[in-house]
Write an enzyme that holds these catalytic residues in place. Sequence first.
Site, PDB file in Angstrom:
ATOM      1  N   TRP A   1      19.859  47.193 116.243  1.00 40.72           N
ATOM      2  CA  TRP A   1      18.463  47.617 116.369  1.00 40.72           C
ATOM      3  C   TRP A   1      18.462  48.557 117.570  1.00 40.72           C
ATOM      4  O   TRP A   1      18.640  48.124 118.707  1.00 40.72           O
ATOM      5  CB  TRP A   1      17.592  46.387 116.595  1.00 40.72           C
ATOM      6  CG  TRP A   1      16.127  46.615 116.514  1.00 40.72           C
ATOM      7  CD1 TRP A   1      15.369  46.752 115.386  1.00 40.72           C
ATOM      8  CD2 TRP A   1      15.209  46.671 117.617  1.00 40.72           C
ATOM      9  NE1 TRP A   1      14.046  46.894 115.715  1.00 40.72           N
ATOM     10  CE2 TRP A   1      13.918  46.863 117.074  1.00 40.72           C
ATOM     11  CE3 TRP A   1      15.340  46.604 119.006  1.00 40.72           C
ATOM     12  CZ2 TRP A   1      12.787  46.972 117.864  1.00 40.72           C
ATOM     13  CZ3 TRP A   1      14.205  46.713 119.794  1.00 40.72           C
ATOM     14  CH2 TRP A   1      12.952  46.895 119.216  1.00 40.72           C
TER      15      TRP A   1
ATOM     16  N   CYS B   1      19.242  42.852 117.085  1.00 44.02           N
ATOM     17  CA  CYS B   1      20.644  42.908 116.682  1.00 44.02           C
ATOM     18  C   CYS B   1      21.161  41.540 116.239  1.00 44.02           C
ATOM     19  O   CYS B   1      20.671  40.507 116.671  1.00 44.02           O
ATOM     20  CB  CYS B   1      21.501  43.370 117.851  1.00 44.02           C
ATOM     21  SG  CYS B   1      20.912  44.880 118.600  1.00 44.02           S
TER      22      CYS B   1
ATOM     23  N   HIS C   1     -21.965  38.159 119.051  1.00 45.69           N
ATOM     24  CA  HIS C   1     -21.896  38.786 120.374  1.00 45.69           C
ATOM     25  C   HIS C   1     -21.099  40.092 120.366  1.00 45.69           C
ATOM     26  O   HIS C   1     -20.645  40.544 121.408  1.00 45.69           O
ATOM     27  CB  HIS C   1     -21.297  37.804 121.387  1.00 45.69           C
ATOM     28  CG  HIS C   1     -22.111  36.557 121.536  1.00 45.69           C
ATOM     29  ND1 HIS C   1     -23.350  36.550 122.131  1.00 45.69           N
ATOM     30  CD2 HIS C   1     -21.883  35.290 121.110  1.00 45.69           C
ATOM     31  CE1 HIS C   1     -23.845  35.319 122.090  1.00 45.69           C
ATOM     32  NE2 HIS C   1     -22.978  34.538 121.478  1.00 45.69           N
TER      33      HIS C   1
ATOM     34  N   ASN D   1      24.964  42.318 121.518  1.00 47.41           N
ATOM     35  CA  ASN D   1      23.498  42.207 121.515  1.00 47.41           C
ATOM     36  C   ASN D   1      23.033  42.195 122.966  1.00 47.41           C
ATOM     37  O   ASN D   1      23.668  41.531 123.796  1.00 47.41           O
ATOM     38  CB  ASN D   1      23.041  40.884 120.890  1.00 47.41           C
ATOM     39  CG  ASN D   1      23.224  40.854 119.400  1.00 47.41           C
ATOM     40  OD1 ASN D   1      23.643  41.837 118.809  1.00 47.41           O
ATOM     41  ND2 ASN D   1      22.911  39.720 118.793  1.00 47.41           N
ATOM     42  N   GLY D   2      21.918  42.854 123.254  1.00 47.16           N
ATOM     43  CA  GLY D   2      21.402  42.840 124.623  1.00 47.16           C
ATOM     44  C   GLY D   2      21.376  44.250 125.197  1.00 47.16           C
ATOM     45  O   GLY D   2      21.537  45.239 124.470  1.00 47.16           O
TER      46      GLY D   2
ATOM     47  N   LYS E   1      -1.237  36.596 110.721  1.00 49.24           N
ATOM     48  CA  LYS E   1      -0.410  36.689 109.510  1.00 49.24           C
ATOM     49  C   LYS E   1      -0.735  37.966 108.749  1.00 49.24           C
ATOM     50  O   LYS E   1       0.154  38.681 108.313  1.00 49.24           O
ATOM     51  CB  LYS E   1      -0.617  35.477 108.583  1.00 49.24           C
ATOM     52  CG  LYS E   1      -0.060  34.169 109.040  1.00 49.24           C
ATOM     53  CD  LYS E   1       1.446  34.059 109.050  1.00 49.24           C
ATOM     54  CE  LYS E   1       2.058  34.551 110.328  1.00 49.24           C
ATOM     55  NZ  LYS E   1       2.220  33.660 111.419  1.00 49.24           N
TER      56      LYS E   1
ATOM     57  N   GLU F   1       0.518  41.142 110.672  1.00 50.44           N
ATOM     58  CA  GLU F   1       1.984  41.243 110.771  1.00 50.44           C
ATOM     59  C   GLU F   1       2.637  41.789 109.512  1.00 50.44           C
ATOM     60  O   GLU F   1       3.550  42.591 109.594  1.00 50.44           O
ATOM     61  CB  GLU F   1       2.582  39.842 110.979  1.00 50.44           C
ATOM     62  CG  GLU F   1       2.635  39.368 112.386  1.00 50.44           C
ATOM     63  CD  GLU F   1       3.434  38.077 112.494  1.00 50.44           C
ATOM     64  OE1 GLU F   1       3.029  37.066 111.887  1.00 50.44           O
ATOM     65  OE2 GLU F   1       4.464  38.081 113.185  1.00 50.44           O
TER      66      GLU F   1
ATOM     67  N   ARG G   1      15.980  39.759 110.625  1.00 48.75           N
ATOM     68  CA  ARG G   1      15.668  39.957 112.045  1.00 48.75           C
ATOM     69  C   ARG G   1      15.311  41.401 112.355  1.00 48.75           C
ATOM     70  O   ARG G   1      14.802  41.693 113.429  1.00 48.75           O
ATOM     71  CB  ARG G   1      16.880  39.551 112.899  1.00 48.75           C
ATOM     72  CG  ARG G   1      17.263  38.104 112.710  1.00 48.75           C
ATOM     73  CD  ARG G   1      18.533  37.813 113.462  1.00 48.75           C
ATOM     74  NE  ARG G   1      18.308  37.880 114.879  1.00 48.75           N
ATOM     75  CZ  ARG G   1      18.060  36.830 115.651  1.00 48.75           C
ATOM     76  NH1 ARG G   1      18.016  35.638 115.120  1.00 48.75           N
ATOM     77  NH2 ARG G   1      17.866  36.965 116.931  1.00 48.75           N
TER      78      ARG G   1
ATOM     79  N   LYS H   1      12.396  38.517 114.400  1.00 55.47           N
ATOM     80  CA  LYS H   1      12.129  37.090 114.275  1.00 55.47           C
ATOM     81  C   LYS H   1      12.150  36.417 115.640  1.00 55.47           C
ATOM     82  O   LYS H   1      11.340  35.558 115.932  1.00 55.47           O
ATOM     83  CB  LYS H   1      13.167  36.449 113.349  1.00 55.47           C
ATOM     84  CG  LYS H   1      12.993  34.947 113.150  1.00 55.47           C
ATOM     85  CD  LYS H   1      11.683  34.646 112.462  1.00 55.47           C
ATOM     86  CE  LYS H   1      11.423  33.160 112.302  1.00 55.47           C
ATOM     87  NZ  LYS H   1      10.001  32.885 112.027  1.00 55.47           N
TER      88      LYS H   1
ATOM     89  N   GLU I   1      -4.616  32.510 113.689  1.00 56.27           N
ATOM     90  CA  GLU I   1      -3.322  32.532 113.009  1.00 56.27           C
ATOM     91  C   GLU I   1      -3.421  33.287 111.674  1.00 56.27           C
ATOM     92  O   GLU I   1      -2.526  34.057 111.318  1.00 56.27           O
ATOM     93  CB  GLU I   1      -2.832  31.090 112.814  1.00 56.27           C
ATOM     94  CG  GLU I   1      -1.548  30.925 112.051  1.00 56.27           C
ATOM     95  CD  GLU I   1      -0.333  31.634 112.663  1.00 56.27           C
ATOM     96  OE1 GLU I   1      -0.426  32.153 113.789  1.00 56.27           O
ATOM     97  OE2 GLU I   1       0.702  31.683 111.982  1.00 56.27           O
TER      98      GLU I   1
HETATM   99  O1  M6R Z   1      10.212  31.640 118.334  1.00 51.59           O
HETATM  100  P1  M6R Z   1       8.849  31.595 119.004  1.00 51.59           P
HETATM  101  O2  M6R Z   1       7.977  30.553 118.419  1.00 51.59           O
HETATM  102  O3  M6R Z   1       8.959  31.472 120.490  1.00 51.59           O
HETATM  103  O4  M6R Z   1       8.210  33.000 118.688  1.00 51.59           O
HETATM  104  C1  M6R Z   1       6.977  33.369 119.238  1.00 51.59           C
HETATM  105  C2  M6R Z   1       6.423  34.589 118.563  1.00 51.59           C
HETATM  106  O5  M6R Z   1       7.280  35.688 118.772  1.00 51.59           O
HETATM  107  C3  M6R Z   1       6.256  34.368 117.055  1.00 51.59           C
HETATM  108  O6  M6R Z   1       5.449  33.270 116.777  1.00 51.59           O
HETATM  109  C4  M6R Z   1       5.638  35.611 116.389  1.00 51.59           C
HETATM  110  O7  M6R Z   1       4.321  35.790 116.805  1.00 51.59           O
HETATM  111  C5  M6R Z   1       5.749  35.475 114.877  1.00 51.59           C
HETATM  112  N1  M6R Z   1       6.197  36.700 114.305  1.00 51.59           N
HETATM  113  C6  M6R Z   1       4.500  35.034 114.228  1.00 51.59           C
HETATM  114  O8  M6R Z   1       4.542  35.055 112.841  1.00 51.59           O
END
Ligand code: M6R
Length: 613
Positions: free
Chosen positions: A74, A2, A509, A103-104, A490, A493, A27, A608, A486
Site C-alpha cells: 500500500w 501492506c 437543533h 510493512n511500516g 457502515k 464506509e 486489507r 482493516k 454505527e
Molecule cells: O480493530 P479496531 O476495532 O481497533 O478498529 C477500529 C476502527 O479502525 C474500525 O472499527 C473501523 O472504523 C472499521 N472500518 C469500521 O467498520
Amino acid sequence: MCGIVGYTGAHEAAPVLVAGLRRLEYRGYDSAGLATLDRDRLTVRKRAGRVRALEELLESESAPGRCGISHTRWATHGPANDRNAHPHLGGRGGAIRVAVVHNGVIENHAALRRELESQGFEFHSQTDTEVIAHLIARELETTDDLFEAVQRAMPRLEGTYGLGVISPSRPGEVVGARFGSPLVVGLGEGEHLLASDPVAIAPHTAQVAFLQDGEVVRLTPHDFEMRHLEHGPITPRIDRLDWKPDAVELGGHAHYMIKEIREQPETIVNTCRGRLRRSEATAVFGGLNLSPRQLRRVRRVVFAACGTSWHAALVGEYLIERLADLPVEVEYASEFRYRNAPLDDRTLVFVLSQSGETADTLGALREAKRRGHPTLAIVNTVGSTIAREADGGIYLHAGPEVGVASTKAFSAQVAVLTLLALYLGRLRHLSFPDGLAVIDAIEQVPALLGEVLKTEPLIEEAAGRIASAHSALYLGRDLHYPVALEGALKLKEISYIHAEGYPTAEMKHGPIALVDRHTPCIFVVPRGSLHAKTLSNLEEVRARDGLVISVGTEDDQAVAGLSQVFLPIPEAPEVVQPLLAVVPLQLLAYHVARQRGCDIDKPRNLAKSVTVE
Ligand code: M6R
C-alpha cells in the site's frame, strides 16, 4: 495496508504465498510480489495492481522453490508501480545477497540512503524499504548468518517495521523481525510460515506465535528460533487460534461482509459461552485479573477506542450506567492519548479493539499504563499487541473478521459489554431477579437474530430507495443512538454515501435543515422507554416530505404507519435491542453498496487494521 506472507517447508512456496496474499487482499493494497529460493537460486516476481496480475505473471514466468516471502504493498514512499513493489533486493557490486519485504515506515530512510549510496549501494526504487535490504546485505558481507545480519541491521532503523527476509546464502531459511508492525509465526507439520495477519496462514496451522517489538525469528522447515534484540534468546508463547478451518473462506457468500453479518447468531453464542452464571445471576470472566473487591472500588470507567469499536463502547456506556450505576466516559483513543484527561486512582481504563493492533488504541493503552492505571482490553484477535500489553481483558471469540466494515465484531463487543454491565451491576445494586432477567434476554438473542436475518429480502428492496441518495440521516435515542452512529458509519464506509448519526431529538437543533425528499432518515425506534417521544420526530420528517425508513418492533403499527419503509425486529428487552437493531442497518448498507456496484470487501481508502497514527 501492506501484507506479508512467508513460507518454508515441503511444498512449492509460490502457490502458498499467493494464496496467503489473497487472504490479505481485504486489507487494501496496490501491488503484489514474491521472492522464492530454489537452493541458492533467487527468483523475484512483482507487479503493480491486484494479486491476480501477479498470478498471471507466474503462469508465464514461474518462481520455483520451497521457501519464499511475499507482500502486498500500500504505497507510502513512491507510487504504485512494478519497481516500487516488494520484495526489494540488497547488495552491491552486482552481488544480490538478500530479498526483503517490509510493512511500516522507516523514518530515517533518507539519511541511510545517502550513507549507503556513498558506499556503492545502488537504489532501484523510491521506497524506504530498499535501505533495509542494503543494510542487511552490508552485514552479510562479514557474516553468512542471515539471522545475525538482520539483528545487526535493526538498530539502524528508526520507525516501524515488520520484515520478511531471505538470502541465497541461506536456502530454506526465512527471517522475520518486528518493531511496531504485526508479525506472526505459524507452526505447521514440517513447515513454518510468517505473516502480518494470522488470517493469511490459518488454513495451514492453528498454532501461532506472535512476535513482540524488538523480536526476530529464524524459520526453517523443521525448526524455529526467536530472540529479542536486547534480551537475547526467548521461548515464545504458543497461542492456538480457535478458528474453524473454513473461518477465513467465503464459503459460498458473495462477500466477507455478508458472511460475517449472517454469522452473528453463532458469534453471540461463542462470545457468551461459559460466561453466564445463572446460580448467581451474573457473568463471569476469566482474564480480568481484578478481584471483585478491586472492582467494587472503581468509581469511574473510561473506554478508549476507534471507529466501530468506539460505537460499541458507547452502547457500553448506556448499559453500564443503567445496570451498574457507574459513571462511564467514552473517548476517541486518538484524542485520549494526547489529551490531559484527568484520571483518578479509582478510574478503570478499558480499550476496545477488534484487531488489537490499532495504533491509536494501542497509544491510548500505553498512555493509561504509563500513568499507572490498571488497563483492560476487549479484543478479538488472540495474541495481538493490545491483548498482550493490557493488564487483563476479555476476548470476543468472534472468529476472524475479514470484511473491512466491522459487523460481527461490533455485535460481539456489545454482547461482552452487556455481560460486563451485568457483572458490574451485580457487584453493586442490581438485584438477583434483575440479573436473571438480563441473562434471559441475552440467551434469546441468537434465535432472535435468526429472525432478523430472515428479513434480508425486505431490506434489499429498501436499499433501492436510498441507493441513489447523496446523504442520509440515522437517528436513535438512548441505547439506539450509538446504533444509529454505527449504521451511518457502515453506509458511508462501503457505499460512499454521506451519512450522519444523531440522537433523534437532536435533529430539530440543526440536521432537520437537511431533510427533503432526497434525504432518507433512518430511525432506530424499537419499542422501549423513549419510544413515544420519537414518534413526533418521525412526524416532523414526514411533514417535510422526507423519506422515513425505520427499524422498529415487528407489530408496532404506530411506527410502521409513519414510515415509508418499515424494517421489523422481534420484540425483546431493551438491554439487548442494540444487538438486534444494528443488523438491519448492516444489511441495508451492504445492499445499498451492492446496488451501487461498490467493492464491498475492499472499500476505497480504508484498511482493516489501522496500524499507523
Ligand atoms: O480493530 P479496531 O476495532 O481497533 O478498529 C477500529 C476502527 O479502525 C474500525 O472499527 C473501523 O472504523 C472499521 N472500518 C469500521 O467498520
